[in-house]
Enzyme design. Structure first.
Site, mmCIF file in Angstrom:
data_model
loop_
_atom_site.group_PDB
_atom_site.id
_atom_site.type_symbol
_atom_site.label_atom_id
_atom_site.label_comp_id
_atom_site.label_asym_id
_atom_site.label_seq_id
_atom_site.Cartn_x
_atom_site.Cartn_y
_atom_site.Cartn_z
ATOM 1 N N SER A 169 -42.538 -0.137 3.701
ATOM 2 C CA SER A 169 -42.505 1.315 3.526
ATOM 3 C C SER A 169 -41.549 2.026 4.481
ATOM 4 O O SER A 169 -41.215 3.179 4.251
ATOM 5 C CB SER A 169 -43.905 1.915 3.672
ATOM 6 O OG SER A 169 -44.348 1.831 5.005
ATOM 7 N N LYS A 172 -45.274 5.471 10.129
ATOM 8 C CA LYS A 172 -44.669 6.462 9.230
ATOM 9 C C LYS A 172 -43.874 7.480 10.034
ATOM 10 O O LYS A 172 -44.001 7.588 11.240
ATOM 11 C CB LYS A 172 -45.752 7.228 8.445
ATOM 12 C CG LYS A 172 -46.666 6.386 7.597
ATOM 13 C CD LYS A 172 -45.947 5.783 6.420
ATOM 14 C CE LYS A 172 -46.897 4.908 5.621
ATOM 15 N NZ LYS A 172 -46.192 3.987 4.766
#
Length: 143
Positions: free
Chosen positions: A60, A97
């Site tokens: 990701s 993230k």
């Protein structure tokens, strides 16, 4: 998903630092160009116990140059701001993230279009465990 490996011990062995950049083509003799000794502690600005290592699981964050299996150096002493890549826990689930703060809205963004932003909603618990300062990747195909 991330795996916390633990704190970083300071006081590593100094390694040679050469004064030239190595082209990705023909080799160049290096012995005449050694500039100084440098430690990885200095290079990564490691200040244990504020620093720790995390192994990244998944794709990701590949748009930010962080790939599955990479190690990231995390600094707990940096206050996380908009745009930082962070190690966080959302409802006790650890993630790596990019932090987005716009007004009162907080989101955790992936750096891969296949993954939607994770907006922090009322009732969610968000804990920032630290800011990613470096990533380390092995290029050994046998590792």
């Amino acid at each position: 998903m991330v795996s916390v490996l633990g704190p970083i011990a300071s006081g590593g062995e100094p390694l040679p630092l050469y004064s030239f950049r190595v082209p990705a083509g023909f080799p160049s003799p290096a012995a005449d160009h050694m500039e100084q000794q440098i430690s990885l502690d200095e290079l990564f600005d490691i200040r244990a116990p504020h620093m720790y290592l995390v192994r990244i699981d998944g794709d990701s964050m590949q748009g930010a140059g962080i790939f599955d299996g990479d190690l990231v150096v995390v600094d707990r002493s940096i206050e996380a701001r908009h745009g930082h890549i962070v190690i966080a826990a959302v409802n006790a689930e650890p993630v790596c993230k990019r932090l987005q703060k716009i007004g009162q809205q907080v989101a955790l963004l992936s750096e891969n279009r296949r993954y939607a932003p994770r907006y922090i909603l009322e009732g969610d618990e968000l804990l920032i465990w630290g800011v990613v300062t470096f990533s380390v990747r092995s290029h050994d195909p046998c590792a």
